[in-house]
Write an enzyme that holds these catalytic residues in place. Structure first.
Site, short mmCIF file in Angstrom:
data_model
loop_
_atom_site.label_atom_id
_atom_site.label_comp_id
_atom_site.label_asym_id
_atom_site.label_seq_id
_atom_site.Cartn_x
_atom_site.Cartn_y
_atom_site.Cartn_z
N GLY C 219 0.79 -1.22 0.00
CA GLY C 219 0.00 0.00 0.00
C GLY C 219 0.82 1.27 0.00
O GLY C 219 1.93 1.30 -0.52
N LEU C 245 -4.29 -5.52 -5.08
CA LEU C 245 -3.22 -4.50 -4.95
C LEU C 245 -1.92 -5.04 -4.36
O LEU C 245 -1.90 -5.60 -3.27
CB LEU C 245 -3.73 -3.34 -4.08
CG LEU C 245 -2.73 -2.18 -3.92
CD1 LEU C 245 -2.48 -1.48 -5.23
CD2 LEU C 245 -3.21 -1.22 -2.85
N ASP C 246 -0.82 -4.85 -5.09
CA ASP C 246 0.52 -5.22 -4.63
C ASP C 246 0.67 -6.71 -4.35
O ASP C 246 1.57 -7.12 -3.62
CB ASP C 246 0.94 -4.43 -3.38
CG ASP C 246 1.04 -2.93 -3.65
OD1 ASP C 246 1.25 -2.57 -4.82
OD2 ASP C 246 0.91 -2.14 -2.71
N ALA C 247 -0.24 -7.52 -4.91
CA ALA C 247 -0.19 -8.95 -4.61
C ALA C 247 0.01 -9.80 -5.86
O ALA C 247 -0.13 -11.02 -5.81
CB ALA C 247 -1.47 -9.36 -3.89
#
Lengths: 302, 302, 302, 302
Positions: C219, C245-247
């Site tokens: 994040g 997100l970001d994964a």
């Protein structure tokens, strides 16, 4: 080689390595041979060297996927290899057989302690046949690990009687080592220069750890040299021993950061961490048949 | 030095460096001097070198904590420094003044592009006065960044007329550089050996990036040398230029892993990443007065 | 894809990648197919994943060793691939065709400058089709490199009119990008979360650089999070963008050492070096077809 | 603390550490105090933290340069420290006194073997008072090193009788450890969560090695978590134990590269190298008084 009692049949693998002049179709012939026999390849490395025109491969096959034992695999693979020309070098090993190692040490114990620990934890699955020490200070800890320790003192180089005693010491060393026919003779900070005939006899099996980032600081007291030059990183190099001092094929190298605050003594202490690691890595790769030598260079299938 | 317009008064610092023969009480005298004036130390490095008996320090003080400007600080600190003997070297700089840099390049643009980018983003807060190129291929991008570019061709070393043309080129170079009186002359892959008089004139200010882990692979074509030796790491070295080729005081070094699959061309390409980084780090430390030279070695207060 | 004018026929290669459920004989069938056509394999990677039972390979063949062009190779290899089952994924590319890339940026230019430099030096042999900026501050330098720059402002997330404007901006972005049908859409510090439909449309092609060592500090403001936790290393992660997100699947990561003296601002500055490098490496590997995605993980044949 | 018999008077040092609210003049007062007594500072670290407004220092003084012994130094320095306010924390130690360490282990021996080796070679100059094992498999090697080994089995967490047995085991552990009043209690892969009262009793002295790059993969089986996420680096974290699991102040961290070919078992094996190193470094820094804790963060004067 002794059988490894704790490797179940379904975790055993056969490791095939081969190097030969490069041409089209090598991969296909090896893969075809294995596929025809039902072989399940779990790991494979290939390297085609444009500079030398040479081809290198290492393949790992599940032992239970093949209908025959390691001896028959060796015979059959030898026939395939013969098709790639007279210069071809190849090998087949069985991970179910534990390989033999002899360590040579003097007084500095950091690499010895590290390797004993790795054997004790099972991390380095070898048969540690013996440790030979130029001094005897490390004998107790070796014996505490249940490993035979032999003390063979080496007088410093010189003429006349001293030369004779030194020659005799190397003869003793050779006899002690060769009695085990080890897959690796590890100079774990042995601090003695092997005579040419031992370099030849143990070619491709004698592994040294040098405490600098070769080719920088060849020879004696490399940390002193590094300190004098004011380098910002110090290193260690694991290499095969050849008659040309500190110039054999490099297996592995690594470095560690130092700064102006580090004295020679600090470098010696901090360098040990990298010596330990580099030797342990290089030895593991050697024993896993990951290192193929060609001329004065290595191909390392990691 | 031009003022840095975007540094507010309360973020400006004075940076004091000093080196002198070591004795008791140096820290106390400097600290006492600063404390008496109300100076607020935000960063301090000390190094006492037992091998040379020399003392080094770098201190960073909040500008607004002192009741006087940089010139007066220089005068007062000079009096303190004088008390430590005739060999003492010291300097006071003001982070509110942007330092000047001149870059020297030839055809390989990777270090140039990197430094231009760092200046453009404000990451390297310098005044980029000029770029001088032995070739002119990089001129357009330099000018696009709003920086003057001068093309000074250097004929290869030789006798007679060629020698004269080369001497004239170095004279032109010197004039172009000295016009800016820069704090750093950066050989960003300049590929020309500076003559001894330029090494002297720019001593402690001329910074080179060498594409090997010195002292390995001194001189030309270091990646070819590294490939031939079969090393497992390649490196780069940022050092001050001296008349002794590739042997000046080392500011920073770093390495990157290579393996048997890397050709010389791969090493050249991959080495660029480490050249860029090592040069950028070394230059930054030089400009932040973090590098103190003593003999052929550096103390780097990071 | 446009032809690469500077790649001579004898340096062109075809790159084949394939992933499918593992079984015996895959290597043999691919190698046999290539050998029958006279294909000279210069680089080959294999991976057999015991956890998923899946097989992955990447092979590089000299273009001139095959008697047919890339289209026919595609057709023939497709037939081989079909034999490995319906789930098989495969691809054939020609290194003689330059791949297209579009970059998305906002205000922070460090990754942009780095990539422009790599393209300018030829180090990253791509066709840089366009840069799209959420802000317009980086337009000048992009245009100086001869690359089209498009300014598409993105209002912050919100309701009503703001939501509509944001949706329209993403539609504009999509149109600008899709006009080039690029092999990679690089979020070079784009700082906007792509809507799910763009994640789907660009699946396996949209590459992000996140400024932390994921999964730590997912994040916003990861350097602030890292500073608060007191970690001793900070990192960067290059990954494929997914709706989560970001994964997404991680392509590459690296770290850099920090210490108690580093403020958040220092971390931001120092982290840029690692962001640049990790993004450049990840993008290169993607464009060289070295990255095969399976589930949420990658196989990277380096 | 027992005297270190092999440290000659002229190599002994006194190590002073201090942390307090920052203000001008602290450095001057400490340096003045030492200079007035003739103290020769050989190493000094300062840190001024703008975020917390706190000041930290560590100074190393030659013992023979001072006219008094460590006890008098403590008394005099305590008076100086008192001048910096009630929150000030300070310490004076004598490198001529060997510090005591107790190790806690279970079954995995890699960290234990490493630390035993470092003590045996003199690299880690401590007084190894005892090893306490939750299992007894590592007892023989500990005793071979001449160190007492105590077996205290810990039943798994549970209710009723099991809970009572567990509480009793922790009481036994505490008694065994506290009998030596060690400067460090090292959880060398102890695999048991210390109860809050032990965390409090050993605050700032209990050091754990966690086998992940915290804050990633807190809790159990971090290598399994890392494998599932597909990270490209795995790490280890050395931290002080607090009641908040895996969230105590971080002393040191490092990472090692892994790739798609590494199974969980490979990660476990390879991670050991980094666990060993990170724990050994963190422990050394702690014992050399290089680590100052403030809130949940550390200042490490390396």
């Amino acid at each position: 080689m002794a059988p490894v009692p704790d490797v179940p049949r379904d975790e055993r693998h056969f490791v095939l390595t081969l190097s030969c002049p490069d041409t089209t179709g090598i991969v296909a012939r090896i893969a075809g041979f294995l596929a025809d026999a039902g072989g399940w390849i779990v790991e494979a490395g290939y390297h085609s060297d444009p500079a030398t025109g040479w081809f290198f491969t290492r393949q790992v096959v599940r032992a239970e996927s093949l209908p025959f034992a390691v001896d028959e695999l060796r015979e059959r693979f030898g026939q395939v290899a013969a098709g790639f020309g007279a210069e071809t070098q190849w090998q087949v090993t069985d991970t179910g057989e534990r390989k033999g190692v002899v360590l040579l040490v003097t007084a500095e114990g950091h690499c010895l302690h590290d390797l004993l620990g790795r054997v004790a934890t099972g991390e380095l699955p070898v048969r540690l046949d013996a440790v030979v020490g130029n001094q005897d200070g490390l004998g107790d800890i070796v014996r505490a690990h249940g490993v035979p320790f032999h003390h063979v003192p080496f007088p410093p180089p010189g003429n006349g009687r001293r030369h004779g005693a030194r020659t005799a010491a190397f003869a003793d060393l050779r006899e002690l080592v060769d009695a085990h026919d080890p897959e690796a003779v590890v100079l774990a900070r042995f601090m003695q220069i092997l005579p040419p005939e031992l370099c030849r006899a143990w070619a491709g099996r004698a592994i040294n750890i040098h405490h600098s980032f070769l080719p920088s600081f060849v020879g004696a007291r490399p940390y002193h040299q590094a300190h004098a030059r004011g380098v910002k990183l110090i290193g260690a190099t694991c290499h095969y021993v050849t008659a040309d001092l500190d110039a054999g094929p490099i297996i592995e190298q690594d470095v560690i950061r130092v700064d102006h605050g580090d004295t020679v003594a600090d470098m010696v202490r901090r360098g040990r961490d990298i010596e330990r690691l580099v030797l342990a890595r290089g030895l593991r790769w050697h024993l896993e048949d990951r290192v193929l030598v060609h001329g004065n260079k290595t191909v390392v299938f990691r």
